[in-house]
Structure formats: structure tokens, C-alpha cells
Enzyme design. Sequence first.
Site, PDB file in Angstrom:
ATOM      1  N   HIS A  96      -4.153  -2.597  10.934  1.00  0.00           N
ATOM      2  CA  HIS A  96      -3.266  -1.851  10.742  1.00  0.00           C
ATOM      3  C   HIS A  96      -2.489  -1.040  11.130  1.00  0.00           C
ATOM      4  O   HIS A  96      -2.567  -0.498  12.864  1.00  0.00           O
ATOM      5  CB  HIS A  96      -4.135   0.084  10.870  1.00  0.00           C
ATOM      6  CG  HIS A  96      -3.619   1.175   9.716  1.00  0.00           C
ATOM      7  ND1 HIS A  96      -4.058   1.962  10.992  1.00  0.00           N
ATOM      8  CD2 HIS A  96      -3.169   1.697   8.682  1.00  0.00           C
ATOM      9  CE1 HIS A  96      -3.093   3.039   9.707  1.00  0.00           C
ATOM     10  NE2 HIS A  96      -2.977   2.802   9.215  1.00  0.00           N
ATOM     11  N   ARG A  97      -0.923  -1.356  10.413  1.00  0.00           N
ATOM     12  CA  ARG A  97       0.300  -0.666  11.393  1.00  0.00           C
ATOM     13  C   ARG A  97       0.580  -2.474  12.590  1.00  0.00           C
ATOM     14  O   ARG A  97       1.218  -1.527  13.397  1.00  0.00           O
ATOM     15  CB  ARG A  97       0.913   0.535  11.836  1.00  0.00           C
ATOM     16  CG  ARG A  97       0.233   1.553  11.205  1.00  0.00           C
ATOM     17  CD  ARG A  97       1.020   3.336  11.561  1.00  0.00           C
ATOM     18  NE  ARG A  97      -0.338   4.071  10.884  1.00  0.00           N
ATOM     19  CZ  ARG A  97      -0.675   5.434  10.970  1.00  0.00           C
ATOM     20  NH1 ARG A  97       0.204   5.970  11.697  1.00  0.00           N
ATOM     21  NH2 ARG A  97      -1.258   5.870  10.316  1.00  0.00           N
TER      22      ARG A  97
ATOM     23  N   GLU B 250      -1.702  -4.674   7.730  1.00  0.00           N
ATOM     24  CA  GLU B 250      -0.654  -3.007   6.915  1.00  0.00           C
ATOM     25  C   GLU B 250       0.739  -2.958   7.733  1.00  0.00           C
ATOM     26  O   GLU B 250       0.417  -2.858   9.581  1.00  0.00           O
ATOM     27  CB  GLU B 250      -2.571  -2.267   6.611  1.00  0.00           C
ATOM     28  CG  GLU B 250      -1.682  -1.454   5.473  1.00  0.00           C
ATOM     29  CD  GLU B 250      -1.063   0.067   6.810  1.00  0.00           C
ATOM     30  OE1 GLU B 250      -0.650   1.207   5.968  1.00  0.00           O
ATOM     31  OE2 GLU B 250      -0.738  -0.274   7.119  1.00  0.00           O
TER      32      GLU B 250
ATOM     33  N   ASP C 227       4.214   0.379   6.589  1.00  0.00           N
ATOM     34  CA  ASP C 227       4.599   0.916   6.296  1.00  0.00           C
ATOM     35  C   ASP C 227       5.756   0.893   5.752  1.00  0.00           C
ATOM     36  O   ASP C 227       6.718   0.634   6.409  1.00  0.00           O
ATOM     37  CB  ASP C 227       4.027   2.361   6.568  1.00  0.00           C
ATOM     38  CG  ASP C 227       2.800   2.645   7.102  1.00  0.00           C
ATOM     39  OD1 ASP C 227       2.095   2.381   6.198  1.00  0.00           O
ATOM     40  OD2 ASP C 227       2.166   2.962   7.781  1.00  0.00           O
TER      41      ASP C 227
ATOM     42  N   HIS D  20       6.115   4.360   9.592  1.00  0.00           N
ATOM     43  CA  HIS D  20       5.028   4.935   9.549  1.00  0.00           C
ATOM     44  C   HIS D  20       5.578   6.298   8.557  1.00  0.00           C
ATOM     45  O   HIS D  20       5.938   6.694   7.247  1.00  0.00           O
ATOM     46  CB  HIS D  20       3.953   4.967   9.759  1.00  0.00           C
ATOM     47  CG  HIS D  20       3.076   6.687   9.328  1.00  0.00           C
ATOM     48  ND1 HIS D  20       2.751   8.099   9.042  1.00  0.00           N
ATOM     49  CD2 HIS D  20       1.938   6.006   8.646  1.00  0.00           C
ATOM     50  CE1 HIS D  20       2.060   8.064   8.744  1.00  0.00           C
ATOM     51  NE2 HIS D  20       0.975   7.743   8.341  1.00  0.00           N
TER      52      HIS D  20
ATOM     53  N   GLU E 139       1.869  -1.030   2.320  1.00  0.00           N
ATOM     54  CA  GLU E 139       2.347   0.576   0.808  1.00  0.00           C
ATOM     55  C   GLU E 139       4.007   1.347   1.378  1.00  0.00           C
ATOM     56  O   GLU E 139       4.150   1.294   2.571  1.00  0.00           O
ATOM     57  CB  GLU E 139       1.375   1.520   2.475  1.00  0.00           C
ATOM     58  CG  GLU E 139       1.322   3.078   1.791  1.00  0.00           C
ATOM     59  CD  GLU E 139       0.359   3.817   2.968  1.00  0.00           C
ATOM     60  OE1 GLU E 139      -0.117   3.401   3.621  1.00  0.00           O
ATOM     61  OE2 GLU E 139       1.094   5.286   2.173  1.00  0.00           O
TER      62      GLU E 139
ATOM     63  N   LYS F 251       5.950   4.231   1.654  1.00  0.00           N
ATOM     64  CA  LYS F 251       5.781   5.667   1.674  1.00  0.00           C
ATOM     65  C   LYS F 251       6.874   6.388   0.350  1.00  0.00           C
ATOM     66  O   LYS F 251       7.638   7.352   1.012  1.00  0.00           O
ATOM     67  CB  LYS F 251       6.206   5.657   2.966  1.00  0.00           C
ATOM     68  CG  LYS F 251       5.366   5.311   4.155  1.00  0.00           C
ATOM     69  CD  LYS F 251       4.163   6.252   3.826  1.00  0.00           C
ATOM     70  CE  LYS F 251       2.942   6.080   4.723  1.00  0.00           C
ATOM     71  NZ  LYS F 251       1.597   6.495   4.316  1.00  0.00           N
TER      72      LYS F 251
ATOM     73  N   ASP G 153      -7.370  -0.953  13.049  1.00  0.00           N
ATOM     74  CA  ASP G 153      -6.411  -0.259  14.516  1.00  0.00           C
ATOM     75  C   ASP G 153      -6.683  -1.444  15.083  1.00  0.00           C
ATOM     76  O   ASP G 153      -5.811  -1.878  16.525  1.00  0.00           O
ATOM     77  CB  ASP G 153      -5.969   0.491  15.309  1.00  0.00           C
ATOM     78  CG  ASP G 153      -5.609   2.227  13.922  1.00  0.00           C
ATOM     79  OD1 ASP G 153      -4.798   1.749  13.253  1.00  0.00           O
ATOM     80  OD2 ASP G 153      -6.246   3.376  14.193  1.00  0.00           O
TER      81      ASP G 153
HETATM   82  O1  G3P Z   1      -2.817   2.079   3.888  1.00  0.00           O
HETATM   83  C1  G3P Z   1      -3.931   2.596   4.706  1.00  0.00           C
HETATM   84  C2  G3P Z   1      -3.100   3.715   5.021  1.00  0.00           C
HETATM   85  O2  G3P Z   1      -1.922   3.110   5.938  1.00  0.00           O
HETATM   86  C3  G3P Z   1      -3.194   5.220   4.263  1.00  0.00           C
HETATM   87  O3  G3P Z   1      -2.523   6.414   5.481  1.00  0.00           O
HETATM   88  O4  G3P Z   1      -1.540   7.570   7.093  1.00  0.00           O
HETATM   89  O5  G3P Z   1      -2.277   5.507   8.209  1.00  0.00           O
HETATM   90  O6  G3P Z   1      -0.176   5.402   6.436  1.00  0.00           O
HETATM   91  P1  G3P Z   1      -1.549   5.697   6.703  1.00  0.00           P
HETATM   92 CA    CA Z   2      -0.262   2.864   6.047  1.00  0.00          CA
END
Ligand code: G3P
Ligand code: CA
Length: 244
Positions: A7-8, A34, A36, A49, A109, A111, A229
Amino acid sequence: MTLIFAHRGSSDAFPENTMKAFIEAEKEQADGIELDVQLTRDLEPVVIHDERVDRTTNGTGYVKDFTYKELRKLDAAYRNKTIVTKEPIPSLREVFEWLSGNHLLCNVELKTGKIPYKGIEEIVVSLIREYQLEDRIIVSSFNHYSIIHLYRLAPNIEIAPLFMEGLYMPWIYAKSIRAKGFHPHYRFATNEIIKASMENGIAVRPYTVNNEKELHRLFQIGCSAVITDEPAKAFRIRKQFTPS
Ligand code: G3P
Ligand code: CA
């Protein structure tokens, strides 16, 4: 096997959404990353993000008000305690260039929930096509209009709606918008929902799963993927469920 998406990037220890965090995720044997995407004033898709640069960099203001050249001068590692060197905000192109040299999957993702960046779907599709990454990308968003628009532009690119709440029979909703999966907050990814979705051919990739117990549960049930994460921790726990 349950896939692990960082995640990120490997954002527990490294500055989120930077090349350092993505490269670390690969080292930690994640199956994918993942990230953003927001759009600069001169329409460059960039990996960050928030709509504003304030939380993650040494700058201030909205991403949409910077040119890409201006944005590159900011330091995205500024607030990270372990990294002393400067890290720029990556462009999506830079990440795709790097993906061309490995086999990782990538969850992009969009945004578009707060700022409906006009044309972002077209720009991202054309970049995915340029790098021939159609089979390795899943495009998600909390703004479902955005991913439906993207699907209409490129039906061969997988889309996945993001949820913050407990939808009733989410696999039916996913099917109705031609998504092959959905990404719920992990609290709403119950065993019943995961089983029913997967039996109906719909993948479930909960976010953001860092809790050991939850990782355990999701690997045990054979959930499609987890978004975490801490890919190294997830990898260690997953080993207990996969024959060596
Ligand atoms: O893609 C899952 C998650 O990343 C969504 O929430 O706020 O971390 O971008 P956020
Ligand atoms: Ca995300």
C-alpha cells in the site's frame, strides 16, 4: 494464493508513494504495489495520496496548481525519519518505466473523489497502453463514475470499486459495473462476503491490512489479495499457509 499488494509501496518504513517505497516492496517480495494518482496543472499524472502536498512533502498547496517541473523540486521524504536523502514525487510514467523491468502488479487508485480531474482517465489509459501494462494493472477509485468511465475507454483494463462501508452483496454491484473485483475496507471484508464473492468469480482485495490477526484470517480463508503497508510482515505470515 492470496496476493500481497504494498500500500503506497512499503510505506510502513519508507516515504509513501515514492520510488524508494516501491523498490523496497519488490525486495520484500510483494506481488504488487498500490499507488495514488493526482494530476498537475500541466496534466502530468503524479503519484501522491493527498490533493495537497503539505502532509507528505516540504511544500504547500494543491497538486493541481503545480506544474510537474515545480512539483519535482519538492521532497517527498521530508517527513520520513529513516530516509535522509531527498525523494521526488514520482510521475506515473516513472513508475510504469520501472514496472517494465519487473513483473509486479500495480493497483492504480485514481484520486478523483475530491477533485474531478478532467481527462485523468484518458491520460492514465494512454499511459497504460504505451507501456503495454494492460494485464498487470487494476484501476480502483472511491469515485465509481471515474472507473466506469475508464472501463468504457478500455474494457481490457481491470477496474475495482473502493468501499468504505458495508455494502449488501457487493459482488453483485461489482458485476453490474463490469468490475472483476472490489476493494473494501478490511472491516467489511467478512469471511461470508469473501467466500460468496469469490464463489461468484469476483476478487476481494481488502485494505489496509496491517494487523497480524487480520492478515492471518485473510490468508487462511484464501482471500484474493491483501493491501498492506507492511509487505514483509504479510509475506512472513503468508508462508505459514503456503506449502514450501
Ligand atoms: O486502495 C486502498 C486504499 O489505498 C484506499 O485508501 O486513503 O489509503 O488511498 P487510501
Ligand atoms: Ca490508495
